[in-house]
Design a protein around this motif. Structure first.
Motif, PDB file in Angstrom:
ATOM      1  N   GLU A   1     -17.737  -2.711  17.049  1.00 42.75           N
ATOM      2  CA  GLU A   1     -16.693  -2.869  16.038  1.00 42.75           C
ATOM      3  C   GLU A   1     -15.692  -1.722  16.206  1.00 42.75           C
ATOM      4  OE1 GLU A   1     -15.051  -4.984  12.696  1.00 42.75           O
ATOM      5  OE2 GLU A   1     -16.787  -5.498  13.900  1.00 42.75           O
ATOM      6  N   ILE A   2     -14.450  -2.051  16.503  1.00 50.40           N
ATOM      7  CA  ILE A   2     -13.408  -1.040  16.706  1.00 50.40           C
ATOM      8  C   ILE A   2     -12.731  -0.774  15.376  1.00 50.40           C
ATOM      9  CG2 ILE A   2     -11.266  -0.483  17.902  1.00 50.40           C
ATOM     10  CD1 ILE A   2     -12.127  -2.596  20.036  1.00 50.40           C
ATOM     11  N   ILE A   3     -12.687   0.477  14.966  1.00 52.81           N
ATOM     12  CA  ILE A   3     -12.017   0.895  13.734  1.00 52.81           C
ATOM     13  C   ILE A   3     -10.605   1.313  14.118  1.00 52.81           C
ATOM     14  CG2 ILE A   3     -12.081   2.448  11.742  1.00 52.81           C
ATOM     15  CD1 ILE A   3     -14.617   0.674  12.046  1.00 52.81           C
ATOM     16  N   LEU A   4      -9.626   0.801  13.385  1.00 50.42           N
ATOM     17  CA  LEU A   4      -8.213   1.091  13.662  1.00 50.42           C
ATOM     18  C   LEU A   4      -7.536   1.627  12.408  1.00 50.42           C
ATOM     19  CD1 LEU A   4      -8.319  -2.286  15.187  1.00 50.42           C
ATOM     20  CD2 LEU A   4      -7.190  -0.575  16.569  1.00 50.42           C
ATOM     21  N   THR A   5      -6.632   2.582  12.591  1.00 46.69           N
ATOM     22  CA  THR A   5      -5.872   3.128  11.477  1.00 46.69           C
ATOM     23  C   THR A   5      -4.391   3.107  11.793  1.00 46.69           C
ATOM     24  OG1 THR A   5      -6.002   5.407  12.300  1.00 46.69           O
ATOM     25  CG2 THR A   5      -7.754   4.691  10.796  1.00 46.69           C
ATOM     26  N   LYS A   6      -3.586   3.182  10.735  1.00 43.52           N
ATOM     27  CA  LYS A   6      -2.138   3.244  10.900  1.00 43.52           C
ATOM     28  C   LYS A   6      -1.565   4.128   9.802  1.00 43.52           C
ATOM     29  CE  LYS A   6       2.048   0.409  11.135  1.00 43.52           C
ATOM     30  NZ  LYS A   6       2.575  -0.967  11.105  1.00 43.52           N
ATOM     31  N   SER A   7      -0.717   5.059  10.200  1.00 48.44           N
ATOM     32  CA  SER A   7       0.005   5.878   9.238  1.00 48.44           C
ATOM     33  C   SER A   7       1.194   5.087   8.729  1.00 48.44           C
ATOM     34  CB  SER A   7       0.487   7.175   9.881  1.00 48.44           C
ATOM     35  OG  SER A   7      -0.618   7.962  10.271  1.00 48.44           O
ATOM     36  N   LEU A   8       1.395   5.118   7.426  1.00 45.60           N
ATOM     37  CA  LEU A   8       2.508   4.359   6.828  1.00 45.60           C
ATOM     38  C   LEU A   8       3.749   5.227   6.694  1.00 45.60           C
ATOM     39  CD1 LEU A   8       0.565   2.454   4.018  1.00 45.60           C
ATOM     40  CD2 LEU A   8       1.216   1.651   6.283  1.00 45.60           C
TER      41      LEU A   8
ATOM     42  N   MET B   1       0.831  -1.205   0.000  1.00 44.13           N
ATOM     43  CA  MET B   1       0.000   0.000   0.000  1.00 44.13           C
ATOM     44  C   MET B   1       0.867   1.258   0.000  1.00 44.13           C
ATOM     45  SD  MET B   1      -3.068  -1.135  -0.280  1.00 44.13           S
ATOM     46  CE  MET B   1      -2.336  -2.450  -1.276  1.00 44.13           C
ATOM     47  N   ARG B   2       1.969   1.239   0.725  1.00 43.69           N
ATOM     48  CA  ARG B   2       2.916   2.365   0.735  1.00 43.69           C
ATOM     49  C   ARG B   2       3.476   2.573  -0.672  1.00 43.69           C
ATOM     50  NH1 ARG B   2       5.981   0.443   4.359  1.00 43.69           N
ATOM     51  NH2 ARG B   2       5.040   1.456   6.132  1.00 43.69           N
ATOM     52  N   GLU B   3       3.860   1.482  -1.331  1.00 40.91           N
ATOM     53  CA  GLU B   3       4.398   1.571  -2.697  1.00 40.91           C
ATOM     54  C   GLU B   3       3.377   2.132  -3.670  1.00 40.91           C
ATOM     55  OE1 GLU B   3       5.751  -2.373  -3.636  1.00 40.91           O
ATOM     56  OE2 GLU B   3       7.417  -2.262  -2.211  1.00 40.91           O
TER      57      GLU B   3
ATOM     58  N   SER C   1      -0.897   6.657   2.384  1.00 39.36           N
ATOM     59  CA  SER C   1      -0.203   7.065   3.606  1.00 39.36           C
ATOM     60  C   SER C   1      -0.901   6.557   4.865  1.00 39.36           C
ATOM     61  CB  SER C   1      -0.072   8.583   3.667  1.00 39.36           C
ATOM     62  OG  SER C   1      -1.356   9.190   3.624  1.00 39.36           O
ATOM     63  N   VAL C   2      -2.101   6.013   4.714  1.00 33.81           N
ATOM     64  CA  VAL C   2      -2.871   5.500   5.843  1.00 33.81           C
ATOM     65  C   VAL C   2      -3.561   4.211   5.414  1.00 33.81           C
ATOM     66  CG1 VAL C   2      -4.838   5.928   7.391  1.00 33.81           C
ATOM     67  CG2 VAL C   2      -3.297   7.794   6.794  1.00 33.81           C
ATOM     68  N   VAL C   3      -3.625   3.236   6.334  1.00 34.38           N
ATOM     69  CA  VAL C   3      -4.410   2.016   6.119  1.00 34.38           C
ATOM     70  C   VAL C   3      -5.351   1.841   7.304  1.00 34.38           C
ATOM     71  CG1 VAL C   3      -2.738   0.832   4.643  1.00 34.38           C
ATOM     72  CG2 VAL C   3      -2.575   0.583   7.135  1.00 34.38           C
ATOM     73  N   MET C   4      -6.375   1.033   7.101  1.00 33.65           N
ATOM     74  CA  MET C   4      -7.386   0.815   8.133  1.00 33.65           C
ATOM     75  C   MET C   4      -7.711  -0.664   8.266  1.00 33.65           C
ATOM     76  SD  MET C   4     -10.164   3.759   7.062  1.00 33.65           S
ATOM     77  CE  MET C   4     -11.205   3.493   8.501  1.00 33.65           C
ATOM     78  N   THR C   5      -8.271  -1.008   9.408  1.00 36.88           N
ATOM     79  CA  THR C   5      -8.862  -2.314   9.630  1.00 36.88           C
ATOM     80  C   THR C   5      -9.874  -2.168  10.752  1.00 36.88           C
ATOM     81  OG1 THR C   5      -8.427  -4.691   9.832  1.00 36.88           O
ATOM     82  CG2 THR C   5      -7.182  -3.226  11.304  1.00 36.88           C
ATOM     83  N   SER C   6     -10.513  -3.259  11.113  1.00 39.30           N
ATOM     84  CA  SER C   6     -11.435  -3.230  12.252  1.00 39.30           C
ATOM     85  C   SER C   6     -11.502  -4.624  12.863  1.00 39.30           C
ATOM     86  CB  SER C   6     -12.833  -2.781  11.819  1.00 39.30           C
ATOM     87  OG  SER C   6     -13.469  -3.764  11.025  1.00 39.30           O
ATOM     88  N   THR C   7     -11.999  -4.665  14.076  1.00 43.09           N
ATOM     89  CA  THR C   7     -12.191  -5.926  14.778  1.00 43.09           C
ATOM     90  C   THR C   7     -13.258  -5.723  15.839  1.00 43.09           C
ATOM     91  OG1 THR C   7     -11.096  -7.720  15.984  1.00 43.09           O
ATOM     92  CG2 THR C   7     -10.350  -5.492  16.451  1.00 43.09           C
ATOM     93  N   GLN C   8     -13.939  -6.768  16.184  1.00 47.79           N
ATOM     94  CA  GLN C   8     -14.950  -6.643  17.221  1.00 47.79           C
ATOM     95  C   GLN C   8     -14.289  -6.532  18.591  1.00 47.79           C
ATOM     96  OE1 GLN C   8     -17.609  -9.971  16.496  1.00 47.79           O
ATOM     97  NE2 GLN C   8     -18.898  -8.679  15.192  1.00 47.79           N
ATOM     98  N   SER C   9     -14.964  -5.823  19.488  1.00 47.59           N
ATOM     99  CA  SER C   9     -14.395  -5.558  20.809  1.00 47.59           C
ATOM    100  C   SER C   9     -14.205  -6.814  21.646  1.00 47.59           C
ATOM    101  CB  SER C   9     -15.284  -4.562  21.562  1.00 47.59           C
ATOM    102  OG  SER C   9     -16.592  -5.085  21.710  1.00 47.59           O
TER     103      SER C   9
END
Length: 135
Positions: A128-135, A87-89, A93-101
């Motif tokens: 449902e927890i939404i999570l992000t990460k800066s690449l 995704m960086r390539e 600059s940001v990716v997301m995912t989620s998971t249940q609590s």
């Protein structure tokens, strides 16, 4: 462990295990290279990772699965890092995912640098927890 884009020959493996996707969407996602297959030492399928795009512009990891006997070996981390690099390539600059609590996966993602970004509450489902990460 090898990470490869899924091909038509992986379809049956995915359909038999991935109960979180409408079957009619699996072949298009394979064709769009939005599913990775993880292969073990004998070249057998041991898991998969599937993604899409939130709001059509932010990579979103929809599903990461390893067959039970292959968990705890670092393969999940390897596929997530592989996907993030791809995704960086591609210029994201940001990716997301989620998971249940009520799932342990939230701790896995946080260890990989994902941050809580919000939540979604649907009737009769855990938060449902939404999570992000800066690449």
């Amino acid at each position: 462990m090898k990470i490869q884009f899924a091909t038509a020959s992986d379809y049956k493996y995915i359909v038999a295990r991935d109960k979180h996707i409408v079957e009619a969407l699996i072949r298009p996602k394979i064709n769009e290279q939005e599913i990775f297959i993880l292969r073990g030492d004998e070249n057998q399928e041991i898991g998969w990772m599937r993604f899409g795009y939130f709001w059509d512009n932010t990579p979103f990891m929809n599903m990461l699965w390893l067959d039970e006997e292959y968990r705890g070996r670092g393969y999940g981390k390897q596929i997530v890092l592989h996907w993030e690099e791809l995704m960086r390539e591609k210029g994201f600059s940001v990716v997301m995912t989620s998971t249940q609590s009520n799932e342990e996966a939230q701790h896995f993602y946080r260890k990989l640098g994902y941050k809580d970004a919000g939540c979604l509450l649907q009737e009769a489902d855990p938060l449902e927890i939404i999570l992000t990460k800066s690449l």
